[in-house]
Write a protein that holds these residues in place. Structure first.
Motif, PDB file in Angstrom:
ATOM      1  N   PRO A 124       9.088  30.673 -10.937  1.00 46.07           N
ATOM      2  CA  PRO A 124       7.629  30.488 -10.903  1.00 46.07           C
ATOM      3  C   PRO A 124       6.862  31.809 -10.727  1.00 46.07           C
ATOM      4  CG  PRO A 124       8.587  29.924  -8.770  1.00 46.07           C
ATOM      5  CD  PRO A 124       9.730  30.261  -9.668  1.00 46.07           C
ATOM      6  N   ASN A 129      -0.506  29.202  -8.322  1.00 49.52           N
ATOM      7  CA  ASN A 129       0.217  28.342  -7.365  1.00 49.52           C
ATOM      8  C   ASN A 129       0.169  26.869  -7.786  1.00 49.52           C
ATOM      9  OD1 ASN A 129       1.901  28.604  -5.084  1.00 49.52           O
ATOM     10  ND2 ASN A 129       0.386  27.618  -3.782  1.00 49.52           N
ATOM     11  N   THR A 134       7.597  24.433  -5.802  1.00 48.48           N
ATOM     12  CA  THR A 134       7.714  25.576  -4.889  1.00 48.48           C
ATOM     13  C   THR A 134       6.461  25.627  -4.024  1.00 48.48           C
ATOM     14  OG1 THR A 134       8.143  27.969  -4.739  1.00 48.48           O
ATOM     15  CG2 THR A 134       6.718  27.272  -6.547  1.00 48.48           C
ATOM     16  N   THR A 137       4.076  30.362  -5.528  1.00 49.50           N
ATOM     17  CA  THR A 137       4.538  31.019  -6.748  1.00 49.50           C
ATOM     18  C   THR A 137       4.437  32.539  -6.566  1.00 49.50           C
ATOM     19  OG1 THR A 137       2.284  30.863  -7.638  1.00 49.50           O
ATOM     20  CG2 THR A 137       3.824  29.131  -8.281  1.00 49.50           C
ATOM     21  N   GLY A 287      12.687  27.510  -6.664  1.00 47.44           N
ATOM     22  CA  GLY A 287      11.465  27.550  -5.854  1.00 47.44           C
ATOM     23  C   GLY A 287      11.794  27.759  -4.389  1.00 47.44           C
TER      24      GLY A 287
END
Ligand code: ADP
Ligand code: F6P
Length: 320
Positions: A124, A129, A134, A137, A287
């Protein structure tokens, strides 16, 4: 035989992408892989812009913003015939696995390529974000720090002139940049896709604050709430008694040297991508969840609920 592994960046660039490229290359070489850089995302992939490298190719990049691989958007990659060209290029170089650093669009491309026989792992990398698999990011933390630095400065002049300032931040359809920066700045109002506020309510609040003698107002708003945030600005000027200015921070938010947090995140996730490739896995994305490195099937990841930081919304009113 040594595994041959490529790495590319795709979609909007983000600070920390270079640190992620470095982590993938260094971890790959440590595991005995031959490493290849693919320039300009999926576009470079179909054009065969693919180069075998050694560990020195990623020296001195950990602190640099942007992406040394350059990024590109190729809408045609949704088309299977276009992806066949990518597979052919990878086969020409005998590359069996690919690490794709980017956002959810990049993940879709990676999944589709995996279904065509190339083991791809998504990492990511985006300031937005907006990836549910996750907590954070790569690029989000640096971007937030840039927003804070800019907004602190805007606050100085807002206070000096007793104005209202509306700061528009990026995020595409995700409100996390506005939410986190709004909390970090202690602003008066945060407007995001998950926390919309009607024009009527905005105006009523500002009128009440004016009446109560509040000198200046700071508002943080996500992009794409209004087609043009200047419309809200005009309304505030006309109807509330506050002189108002709108500041669209723009692409300054995407640049700059990555923060320590983004570099460490990039190192952890890049290394995990290579772990998965060494296990012969593909079609997955990596993530960080509750400070643990995790991985998901890409389709599953893209179906997770996106508003993972909704619990922070309560702070907006609580800390006003
Ligand atoms: P991000 O990865 O940051 O979300 P984009 O949405 O622009 O950025 O996606 C990056 C690239 O991924 C696109 O330009 C396209 O080449 C590829 N892509 C996006 N969606 C798909 C899809 N459904 N199938 C295959 N490739 C896709
Ligand atoms: O995805 C990153 C991002 O910066 C978004 O926040 C924004 O909406 C978009 O990219 C802008 O893209 P471009 O620079 O291509 O206009």
């Amino acid at each position: 035989m040594a595994k041959k592994v490529g790495v590319l960046t795709s979609g909007g660039d983000a600070p920390g992408m270079n640190a992620a490229i470095r982590a993938v290359v260094r971890a790959g070489i440590r595991n005995g892989c031959e490493m290849y850089l693919v320039y300009e995302g999926y576009k470079g992939l179909i054009e065969g812009n693919i180069h075998k490298i050694d560990r020195s190719a990623v020296s001195e990049i950990i602190s640099r913003g942007g992406t040394i691989l350059r990024s590109a958007r190729l809408p045609g990659f949704k088309n299977e015939n276009v992806r066949k060209q990518a597979v052919a290029q990878l086969k020409k170089h005998h590359i069996d696995a690919l690490v794709c650093i980017g956002g959810d669009g990049t993940y879709m491309g990676a999944k589709k390529l995996s279904e065509m026989g190339i083991s791809c792992i998504g990492v990511p990398g985006t300031i937005d974000n907006d990836i549910a698999s996750t907590d954070y990011t790569i690029g989000f933390d640096t971007c937030l720090n840039t927003i804070i630095e800019c907004t602190d400065k805007i606050r100085d002049t807002t206070e000096s002139h007793s104005r209202c300032s509306i700061v528009e931040v990026m995020g595409r359809r995700c409100g996390d940049l506005a939410l986190f920066s709004g909390i970090a700045e202690g602003v008066d109002m945060i407007i995001t896709p998950d926390h919309p506020i009607s024009d009527k309510e905005i105006i009523e609040n500002l009128k009440a604050w004016k009446k109560a003698g509040k000198q200046h107002i700071m508002i943080i708003i996500s992009e794409n709430i209004y087609p043009d945030t200047r419309v809200l600005n005009e309304k505030i000027q006309k109807e509330t008694g506050y002189e108002s200015r709108v500041e669209v921070l723009g692409r300054i938010q995407r640049g700059g040297s990555p923060s320590a947090a983004d570099r460490v995140l990039a190192a952890r996730l890049g290394a995990h991508a290579i772990d998965l490739i060494m296990e012969g896995k593909g079609g997955l994305c990596v993530g960080l969840v509750n400070n643990k490195v995790v991985h998901y099937d890409i389709y599953e990841a893209l179906q997770l609920p996106r508003n993972k930081h909704m619990n922070l919304l309560r702070l907006i009113d609580l800390l006003k």
